[in-house]
Enzyme design. Sequence first.
Site: not given
Length: 150
Positions: A43-45
Amino acid sequence: MVKEGQKAPMFKLDDDQGQKVSLADFKGKTVVLYFYPKDLTPGCTQEACDFRDNWGAVKKKGAVVLGVSADPVKKHQTFKDKYKLPFTLLSDEDKKMLKEYGVWQKKKFMGREFMGIVRTTLIIGKDGKIKKIWSPVSVKGHANDVLENL
């Protein structure tokens, strides 16, 4: 949690190059400040890459992007290099800023409770006041929402 309309709390953190960066460094600029849980996770990527892919449009609107997590500088360097992120990542390992902004909260995942970063994005206006807050953030389409609000 900070509120829209209030002055953004000041901070001074190490960036992905180990240099001190403060909110005061961006006086007179619009700042997209986004808090994310962890480097190199799906998700952060996705969120970071969406901001990267919209970087030209963000710059055209005269804004800067700052990503913040509790990951160390070295991990930020790896994340930034791997995905060619053109914006600054800030490290808040002691979680002082995360707590001041109210994004370090109790979370639940798979029946487990723990403290962590609630994915949150703020737009801080040229006057240093918080113009818009998204919390919690749904990653899909979020960068476009931010762009529309700049």
